[in-house]
Design a protein around this motif. Structure first.
Motif, PDB file in Angstrom:
ATOM      1  N   MET A 128       0.721  -1.410  -0.134  1.00  0.00           N
ATOM      2  CA  MET A 128      -0.036   0.211   0.036  1.00  0.00           C
ATOM      3  C   MET A 128       0.787   1.164   0.087  1.00  0.00           C
ATOM      4  N   GLY A 129       1.953   1.227   0.767  1.00  0.00           N
ATOM      5  CA  GLY A 129       2.996   2.407   0.803  1.00  0.00           C
ATOM      6  C   GLY A 129       3.494   2.405  -0.449  1.00  0.00           C
ATOM      7  N   GLN A 130       3.980   1.153  -0.981  1.00  0.00           N
ATOM      8  CA  GLN A 130       4.652   1.225  -2.391  1.00  0.00           C
ATOM      9  C   GLN A 130       3.823   2.046  -3.466  1.00  0.00           C
ATOM     10  N   ALA A 131       2.592   1.755  -3.360  1.00  0.00           N
ATOM     11  CA  ALA A 131       1.480   2.163  -4.256  1.00  0.00           C
ATOM     12  C   ALA A 131       1.491   3.751  -4.525  1.00  0.00           C
ATOM     13  N   LEU A 132       1.937   4.410  -3.171  1.00  0.00           N
ATOM     14  CA  LEU A 132       1.932   5.928  -3.029  1.00  0.00           C
ATOM     15  C   LEU A 132       3.285   6.370  -3.497  1.00  0.00           C
ATOM     16  N   ARG A 133       4.159   5.426  -3.556  1.00  0.00           N
ATOM     17  CA  ARG A 133       5.672   5.944  -4.015  1.00  0.00           C
ATOM     18  C   ARG A 133       6.135   5.516  -5.263  1.00  0.00           C
ATOM     19  N   ALA A 134       5.363   5.001  -6.272  1.00  0.00           N
ATOM     20  CA  ALA A 134       5.753   4.564  -7.430  1.00  0.00           C
ATOM     21  C   ALA A 134       6.234   5.821  -8.511  1.00  0.00           C
ATOM     22  N   GLN A 152       3.640   2.773 -15.278  1.00  0.00           N
ATOM     23  CA  GLN A 152       2.476   2.293 -15.248  1.00  0.00           C
ATOM     24  C   GLN A 152       2.237   0.844 -15.070  1.00  0.00           C
ATOM     25  N   PRO A 153       0.830   0.382 -14.582  1.00  0.00           N
ATOM     26  CA  PRO A 153       0.792  -0.760 -14.343  1.00  0.00           C
ATOM     27  C   PRO A 153       0.873  -1.805 -15.669  1.00  0.00           C
ATOM     28  N   ILE A 154       1.443  -2.992 -15.509  1.00  0.00           N
ATOM     29  CA  ILE A 154       1.941  -3.840 -16.873  1.00  0.00           C
ATOM     30  C   ILE A 154       0.747  -4.481 -17.736  1.00  0.00           C
ATOM     31  N   GLY A 155      -0.423  -4.569 -16.500  1.00  0.00           N
ATOM     32  CA  GLY A 155      -1.672  -5.153 -17.125  1.00  0.00           C
ATOM     33  C   GLY A 155      -2.096  -6.577 -16.333  1.00  0.00           C
ATOM     34  N   PRO A 156      -3.077  -7.100 -16.880  1.00  0.00           N
ATOM     35  CA  PRO A 156      -3.434  -8.327 -16.174  1.00  0.00           C
ATOM     36  C   PRO A 156      -2.368  -9.267 -15.848  1.00  0.00           C
ATOM     37  N   VAL A 157      -2.445  -9.766 -14.712  1.00  0.00           N
ATOM     38  CA  VAL A 157      -1.464 -10.670 -14.209  1.00  0.00           C
ATOM     39  C   VAL A 157      -2.116 -12.169 -13.927  1.00  0.00           C
ATOM     40  N   PHE A 158      -1.373 -13.178 -14.356  1.00  0.00           N
ATOM     41  CA  PHE A 158      -1.736 -14.471 -14.180  1.00  0.00           C
ATOM     42  C   PHE A 158      -0.780 -14.973 -12.866  1.00  0.00           C
ATOM     43  N   ALA A 159      -1.385 -15.142 -11.754  1.00  0.00           N
ATOM     44  CA  ALA A 159      -0.660 -15.552 -10.534  1.00  0.00           C
ATOM     45  C   ALA A 159      -0.875 -17.151 -10.130  1.00  0.00           C
ATOM     46  N   ALA A 177       0.678  -6.805  -7.133  1.00  0.00           N
ATOM     47  CA  ALA A 177      -0.203  -6.434  -8.324  1.00  0.00           C
ATOM     48  C   ALA A 177      -1.215  -5.580  -8.252  1.00  0.00           C
ATOM     49  N   LEU A 178      -2.227  -5.571  -7.216  1.00  0.00           N
ATOM     50  CA  LEU A 178      -3.151  -4.667  -6.973  1.00  0.00           C
ATOM     51  C   LEU A 178      -2.743  -3.285  -6.678  1.00  0.00           C
ATOM     52  N   ALA A 179      -1.433  -3.561  -5.844  1.00  0.00           N
ATOM     53  CA  ALA A 179      -1.077  -1.872  -5.379  1.00  0.00           C
ATOM     54  C   ALA A 179      -0.518  -1.090  -6.628  1.00  0.00           C
ATOM     55  N   ALA A 180       0.088  -1.952  -7.463  1.00  0.00           N
ATOM     56  CA  ALA A 180       0.535  -1.595  -8.826  1.00  0.00           C
ATOM     57  C   ALA A 180      -0.502  -0.960  -9.870  1.00  0.00           C
ATOM     58  N   GLY A 181      -1.730  -1.461  -9.573  1.00  0.00           N
ATOM     59  CA  GLY A 181      -2.786  -1.217 -10.302  1.00  0.00           C
ATOM     60  C   GLY A 181      -3.196  -2.207 -11.488  1.00  0.00           C
ATOM     61  N   CYS A 182      -2.656  -3.499 -11.328  1.00  0.00           N
ATOM     62  CA  CYS A 182      -2.916  -4.520 -12.043  1.00  0.00           C
ATOM     63  C   CYS A 182      -4.142  -5.211 -11.763  1.00  0.00           C
ATOM     64  N   LEU A 476       7.353  -3.513  -6.641  1.00  0.00           N
ATOM     65  CA  LEU A 476       6.455  -3.396  -7.607  1.00  0.00           C
ATOM     66  C   LEU A 476       7.061  -3.251  -8.916  1.00  0.00           C
ATOM     67  N   ASP A 477       8.282  -3.464  -9.027  1.00  0.00           N
ATOM     68  CA  ASP A 477       9.158  -3.199 -10.378  1.00  0.00           C
ATOM     69  C   ASP A 477       8.557  -4.299 -11.561  1.00  0.00           C
ATOM     70  N   ALA A 478       8.373  -5.521 -10.941  1.00  0.00           N
ATOM     71  CA  ALA A 478       7.739  -6.490 -12.006  1.00  0.00           C
ATOM     72  C   ALA A 478       6.351  -6.225 -12.689  1.00  0.00           C
ATOM     73  N   TYR A 479       5.481  -5.417 -11.469  1.00  0.00           N
ATOM     74  CA  TYR A 479       4.216  -5.121 -12.067  1.00  0.00           C
ATOM     75  C   TYR A 479       3.999  -3.728 -12.907  1.00  0.00           C
ATOM     76  N   LEU A 480       5.167  -3.037 -13.016  1.00  0.00           N
ATOM     77  CA  LEU A 480       5.012  -1.800 -13.693  1.00  0.00           C
ATOM     78  C   LEU A 480       5.985  -1.692 -14.902  1.00  0.00           C
ATOM     79  N   VAL A 481       5.668  -0.799 -15.856  1.00  0.00           N
ATOM     80  CA  VAL A 481       6.208  -0.712 -17.258  1.00  0.00           C
ATOM     81  C   VAL A 481       6.876   0.915 -17.245  1.00  0.00           C
ATOM     82  N   THR A 482       7.966   1.010 -17.768  1.00  0.00           N
ATOM     83  CA  THR A 482       8.300   2.492 -17.795  1.00  0.00           C
ATOM     84  C   THR A 482       8.006   3.143 -19.208  1.00  0.00           C
TER      85      THR A 482
END
Length: 492
Positions: A128-134, A152-159, A177-182, A476-482
């Motif tokens: 939750m804290g990371q979501a506010l620091r992306a 930005q969030p990478i998109g739908p994730v299969f976990a 994933a949810l914190a990143a916006g996926c 969050l790096d794996a769940y975000l794209v630059t």
């Protein structure tokens, strides 16, 4: 002899186990054909049936995740955090009920199950804290040119999550994933679906928009091949065996999709010549039997300096023999069963192979009782380095102990396998600690204790143990794209 509890007071019953369903686009679905049964490993009784997702269900999950992603991606981070906070609050309020479910389907003692749930909520609170620091970045540019770097969030994730830590692994993946916006399509293990269902239920009741978190069950191979091949899924995350992880990585590579893989380990424990070997032996036995040895960071190969060997082995064996083994819902139990009959057979095969190669069984070495998947906490000593238990991850309460004449030899043995997740070392020498930290091939090293990373530090391995890290400042790096935006302010 290991103590096995009988007729102790319990903290829950099988009536507490929930009905298992699929969760698609905000709705629970129960009326599907049965794929498998959930079995209580403590008594081998059926707890529930696992529904099998049809091809239509999988397409529904994909469509839901696609629509849910658009909604969740555009939800302000503060609002995302508020919903996650509500879900965490619900989970903490229900911790005893969820721990009972986890213990029933997995077998671990109730107190250990409760601790797993409590720790798992830390992951959500961290993310939750990371979501506010992306944060993004502004790069200095020429006049009338602005350069932005945004994430930005990478998109739908299969976990995909395993049976050994059904809350911890699901929380690791869904929290980031949810914190990143996926959005997420979660597939828990068919052996332990109840815990994941309860986690999803908390988010449902917290107001998570439909489609943002979906849950599917059924044929793992078919689910994986179908979802990974879909252009909807943008990223795959998995915790489990090296073999399955490699297969899923190959499927993802065909579609040019990134993966986050946390795979198997076979954690070495280096014990020096200058430690209290009796005390280290005692805490080693307790660490080895946590979750019946069925965690990827479980200490497995004990490489002990010759001067400490006798006292270490004696204390280790004595502690194992005093452990109380039984149903995880019985009070006073310190170790539950292994998860299924396959693990029971695998543990016995490791013991038999080591014994046939000349190892000594210092404690345990056999199944306990005739009902339930109970295996005695086991210590094998003077184990040849080519024995299966030294090269194959035991994933059971079986420990292998060997003597080493020097630190160089101990490190050589520790680094001899193609995996490297957790490792442990006990020494009072700063020089040895420095060498171990620099030379040991692992992703996580604990010195003079058996703790593993919490939410605030990265967890993952090297070599065949996987790709990427969960937790810590880069969680969050794996769940975000630059995305780089070059914006001219010149009117056109």
């Amino acid at each position: 002899m290991t103590k096995q509890t009988e007729n102790s007071p319990t903290v829950g019953t099988e009536k507490d186990y929930p009905k298992i369903g699929l969760f698609l686009n905000g709705e629970w679905i129960y009326d599907r054909e049965s794929y498998a049964d959930v079995i209580n490993p403590s008594n081998e009784r059926k707890l529930a049936r696992v529904p099998k997702a049809s091809d239509a269900d999988l397409q529904c999950a994909l469509k839901a995740a696609e629509k849910g992603f658009v909604i969740w991606r555009d939800t302000p981070p503060q609002q995302r955090v508020a919903i996650i906070q509500k879900a965490v609050k619900l989970a903490r309020e229900r911790i005893d009920a969820i721990a009972t479910i986890l213990s029933l389907e997995n077998g671990k003692p109730f107190d250990h199950a409760r601790a797993e749930i409590d720790r798992s909520m830390n992951f959500f609170e961290w993310e939750m804290g990371q979501a506010l620091r992306a944060y993004g970045m502004i790069v200095p540019g020429a006049p009338q040119m602005q350069k932005f770097i945004i994430r930005q969030p990478i998109g739908p994730v299969f976990a995909v999550t395993p049976w050994n830590v059904p809350m911890s692994s699901a929380a690791r993946k869904t929290s980031a994933a949810l914190a990143a916006g996926c959005s997420v399509v979660l597939k828990p293990a068919e052996e332990t679906p109840g815990t994941a269902c309860e986690l999803v239920r908390c988010f449902e009741e917290a107001g998570l928009p439909p489609g943002v978190l979906n849950l599917v069950l059924g044929d793992p191979a078919h689910i994986s091949s179908t979802l990974i091949a879909s252009p909807v899924i943008r990223m795959v995350t998995f915790t489990g065996s090296v073999h399955v992880g490699k297969h899923l990585t190959q499927l993802a590579a065909r579609e040019m999709k990134p993966v986050l893989m946390e795979l198997g380990g076979h954690a070495p424990v280096l014990v020096g010549a200058d430690v209290n070997a009796t005390e280290v032996g005692r805490i080693s036995a307790l660490a080895k039997t946590r979750a019946a040895g069925q965690i990827c960071a479980s200490p497995s190969r004990f490489i002990v300096h010759r001067n400490s060997y006798a006292d270490f082995v004696s204390s280790f064996a004595e502690t194992l023999n005093e452990l109380r083994v039984g149903d995880g819902l019985e009070r006073g139990v310190e170790m539950g069963p292994v998860a299924n009959v396959r693990r029971l057979a695998a543990a016995q095969a490791l013991v038999d192979d080591a014994r046939n190669r000349g190892a000594t069984v210092a404690a345990g070495g056999q199944r306990l009782g005739e009902q339930g998947y109970f295996f005695a906490p086991t210590l094998l000593t003077d184990v040849p380095l080519d024995a299966d238990v030294m090269t194959i991850e035991p994933f059971s309460p079986v420990a292998a102990c060997v003597a080493a004449e020097s630190l160089d030899k101990a490190i050589s043995i520790a680094n001899s396998l193609p995996v490297g997740l957790a490792a442990y070392a006990f020494t009072n020498s700063l020089e040895e600690a420095e060498q171990i930290g620099r030379r040991l091939e692992c992703g996580v090293l604990s010195i003079n204790h058996f703790d593993t990373p919490d939410a605030d530090t990265p967890f993952g391995g090297v070599k065949e143990t996987g790709i990427g890290r969960e937790g810590g400042p880069t969680s969050l790096d794996a769940y975000l794209v630059t995305k780089t935006i070059l914006q001219s302010t010149v009117k056109v």
